[in-house]
Design an enzyme around this catalytic site. Structure first.
Site, short mmCIF file in Angstrom:
data_model
loop_
_atom_site.label_atom_id
_atom_site.label_comp_id
_atom_site.label_asym_id
_atom_site.label_seq_id
_atom_site.Cartn_x
_atom_site.Cartn_y
_atom_site.Cartn_z
CG HIS A 270 0.76 42.71 1.93
ND1 HIS A 270 1.40 43.46 0.99
CD2 HIS A 270 0.93 41.41 1.60
CE1 HIS A 270 1.94 42.64 0.10
NE2 HIS A 270 1.67 41.40 0.44
CG ASP A 328 1.05 33.90 3.82
OD1 ASP A 328 1.77 34.91 3.80
OD2 ASP A 328 1.15 32.98 2.98
C1 SDX Z 1 3.65 37.74 2.25
O1 SDX Z 1 5.50 41.58 -0.17
C2 SDX Z 1 4.71 40.65 -0.62
O2 SDX Z 1 4.10 40.79 -1.65
C3 SDX Z 1 4.65 39.41 0.21
C4 SDX Z 1 3.57 38.41 -0.18
C5 SDX Z 1 3.87 37.77 -1.50
O3 SDX Z 1 2.92 37.31 -2.13
O4 SDX Z 1 5.07 37.67 -1.87
O5 SDX Z 1 2.32 39.03 -0.21
C6 SDX Z 1 3.51 37.26 0.84
O6 SDX Z 1 4.74 37.79 2.74
C7 SDX Z 1 2.41 38.22 2.98
C8 SDX Z 1 2.74 38.77 4.42
C9 SDX Z 1 2.82 37.52 5.34
N1 SDX Z 1 3.33 37.94 6.68
C10 SDX Z 1 2.50 37.89 7.74
O7 SDX Z 1 1.29 37.63 7.70
C11 SDX Z 1 3.22 38.14 9.06
C12 SDX Z 1 2.36 39.08 9.91
N2 SDX Z 1 2.39 40.38 9.26
C13 SDX Z 1 3.34 41.33 9.73
O8 SDX Z 1 4.57 40.77 10.12
C14 SDX Z 1 3.41 42.56 8.84
O9 SDX Z 1 2.14 42.91 8.51
C15 SDX Z 1 4.22 42.51 7.56
C16 SDX Z 1 5.59 41.97 7.77
C17 SDX Z 1 3.52 41.69 6.53
C18 SDX Z 1 4.35 43.93 7.13
O10 SDX Z 1 5.11 44.56 8.14
P1 SDX Z 1 5.13 46.12 8.27
O11 SDX Z 1 5.67 46.70 7.01
O12 SDX Z 1 5.72 46.56 9.57
O13 SDX Z 1 3.59 46.39 8.30
P2 SDX Z 1 2.97 47.73 8.20
O14 SDX Z 1 3.92 48.81 7.81
O15 SDX Z 1 1.76 47.53 7.34
O16 SDX Z 1 2.62 47.95 9.75
C19 SDX Z 1 1.86 49.02 10.10
C20 SDX Z 1 1.63 48.90 11.59
C21 SDX Z 1 2.89 48.71 12.43
O17 SDX Z 1 2.63 49.31 13.66
P3 SDX Z 1 3.26 50.80 13.92
O18 SDX Z 1 4.75 50.64 13.77
O19 SDX Z 1 2.63 51.69 12.85
O20 SDX Z 1 2.82 51.14 15.32
O21 SDX Z 1 0.82 47.74 11.88
C22 SDX Z 1 1.51 46.88 12.75
C23 SDX Z 1 2.95 47.22 12.66
O22 SDX Z 1 3.59 46.91 13.91
N3 SDX Z 1 1.28 45.52 12.26
C24 SDX Z 1 0.73 44.54 12.96
C25 SDX Z 1 0.66 43.46 12.08
N4 SDX Z 1 1.17 43.81 10.90
C26 SDX Z 1 1.57 45.10 11.02
N5 SDX Z 1 0.29 44.47 14.25
C27 SDX Z 1 -0.23 43.27 14.62
N6 SDX Z 1 -0.34 42.18 13.84
C28 SDX Z 1 0.10 42.25 12.55
N7 SDX Z 1 0.00 41.18 11.77
#
Ligand code: SDX
Length: 393
Positions: A270, A328
């Site tokens: 998130h 989700d």
């Molecule tokens: C919603 O913003 C909101 O409030 C949204 C929401 C709402 O109620 O409106 O909460 C609803 O959108 C929830 C999120 C749903 N999306 C997913 O579940 C999709 C899978 N999640 C990822 O795409 C990701 O976690 C995000 C998009 C949610 C966040 O992306 P970020 O900002 O890149 O995540 P982060 O900064 O926390 O990531 C930190 C690290 C990164 O690696 P590095 O660049 O540090 O090496 O963690 C990795 C990311 O690549 N990472 C993941 C991951 N999520 C983040 N690796 C593997 N699997 C994942 N799911």
């Protein structure tokens, strides 16, 4: 209560804003609607009461709730002409595609008589959107099935009415189990608002130009559709179904950690929560209740979800990056058990979030100092240069 964004008055943008609606502390996993913790609202309140709270800032008295519920119930029908609007879509269109189109089309049916500068008119638009989104989402579902649209019934509560409009057919009305309606209602509440997420920021930015509320909500629906945002509930269930059995989990954990593999664990991570998403905890409990209620013992997808969560939360990669299940991760299991196809998961998120979007829109328009949003950029392009004739290129 955390930092309130402030910025240089000369830098007008809605990229950072002040809001009194929702508070999130991502480090400890706190979520409050107008100061009330989501855990208490999910347990003690119901969606329409939460709608009143988000819109007006206070919990309603019994009389206020009765009047609000009457208003919503008596605006659930849509203009009959909108039925024909659906006919322009292919039957196999994704329900989010039809929802974006039809909600945008509401501008042509409900906005002409409204002046968004009038607070009462803003209230009227809010009521219409909250009341009609379930009807339109159910119509999108029925249209995709090739089944006739089912009209709302005023003697049903909000969640039961939605299930009725989705699952009744002329030959056989759908009778909602009250416990299932409560589970549906709780899902609506858990998705109602979430501070300045991508789709809410889209609605605020669209609204800051003076665009009508129906067009702004259509813009929010379009943004929510993305798999990184609201589309994750559909992607999460499809991922769990693709994994299929717990012995296949390690391969997916490996892929999620492989930077060269675009695969991510859907429903994990998130932008704000670096601890458990409190909504995911409530959703997980609800999944157990709903599956027991429906007599779906040992649902393989729920077993995979729980085992995947257990393994991920013990894995150094996920722990170090503070990746936890989000709202989700479990919602799709519940919706699937209720009988919804994965394509209806994000439309349900959209109808739930409409109250949050329109509350934030109202809050912004209620601020006399609000200006059109204009997010700035850092220019990283070419320096100034003169035109080159094609012969010299
Ligand atoms: C919603 O913003 C909101 O409030 C949204 C929401 C709402 O109620 O409106 O909460 C609803 O959108 C929830 C999120 C749903 N999306 C997913 O579940 C999709 C899978 N999640 C990822 O795409 C990701 O976690 C995000 C998009 C949610 C966040 O992306 P970020 O900002 O890149 O995540 P982060 O900064 O926390 O990531 C930190 C690290 C990164 O690696 P590095 O660049 O540090 O090496 O963690 C990795 C990311 O690549 N990472 C993941 C991951 N999520 C983040 N690796 C593997 N699997 C994942 N799911």
């Amino acid at each position: 209560q955390g930092d309130v964004f402030t910025f240089d008055p000369g830098f007008t943008s809605t990229a950072a804003c002040e809001s009194a609606i929702t508070y999130i502390d991502g480090d400890v996993g706190e979520l409050w609607y107008r100061g009330y913790p989501i855990e208490q609202l999910a347990q003690k309140s119901h969606y329409l009461e939460v709608c009143y709270l988000l819109l007006n800032g206070e919990l309603p008295s019994a009389d206020q709730m009765e009047k609000f519920e009457w208003l919503i119930t008596h605006h659930t029908m849509v203009h009959e002409q909108l039925h024909y609007f659906f006919r322009g879509f292919r039957r196999d269109s994704h329900p989010m595609a039809t929802l974006v189109g039809v909600v945008g089309a509401m501008s042509a049916f409900y906005h002409d008589s409204l002046d968004i500068n009038d607070p009462h008119h803003r209230e009227v638009a809010s009521i219409r959107l909250i009341a009609k989104l379930p009807t339109l989402a159910a119509m999108a579902y029925k249209y995709s099935l090739g089944q006739p649209f089912v009209y709302p019934k005023n003697d049903l509560d909000y969640a039961s009415n939605f299930l009725h409009m989705c699952f009744s057919v002329p030959a056989e009305p759908y009778h909602t189990d009250p416990a299932l309606a409560r589970a549906m209602d709780r899902i609506f509440t858990l998705h109602a608002d979430h501070e300045q997420n991508a789709s809410t920021s889209t609605v605020r930015l669209a609204g800051s130009s003076g665009a009508n509320p129906f067009a702004c909500i259509a813009a929010g629906i379009a943004c929510l559709w993305g798999p990184a945002h609201g589309g994750a509930n559909q992607a999460a269930l499809e991922m769990l179904q693709e994994i299929g059995t717990v012995d296949r989990i390690p391969e997916y954990i490996r892929r999620a950690k492989d930077k060269d593999d675009p695969f991510r664990l859907m429903g994990f991570g998130h932008r704000v929560y670096k601890n458990f998403d409190p909504r995911a905890k409530i959703m997980k409990e609800s999944a157990d209740e709903v599956l027991d209620l429906l007599g779906i013992e040992n649902n393989p997808t729920l077993q995979v979800a729980k085992e995947l969560e257990r393994i991920a939360l013990e894995d150094e990669y996920f722990v170090s990056k503070k990746l936890y299940p989000n709202v989700d991760f479990y919602s799709g299991i519940i919706l699937s058990a209720m009988g919804f196809p994965t394509s209806m998961f994000t439309p349900i998120f959209a109808l739930s979030r409409t109250v949050g979007w329109i509350s934030q829109w109202k809050e912004m328009l209620g601020d006399p100092d609000s200006k059109i949003g204009r997010p700035r950029q850092l220019y990283i392009g070419s320096d100034r240069r003169d035109y080159l004739d094609v012969a010299k290129r």
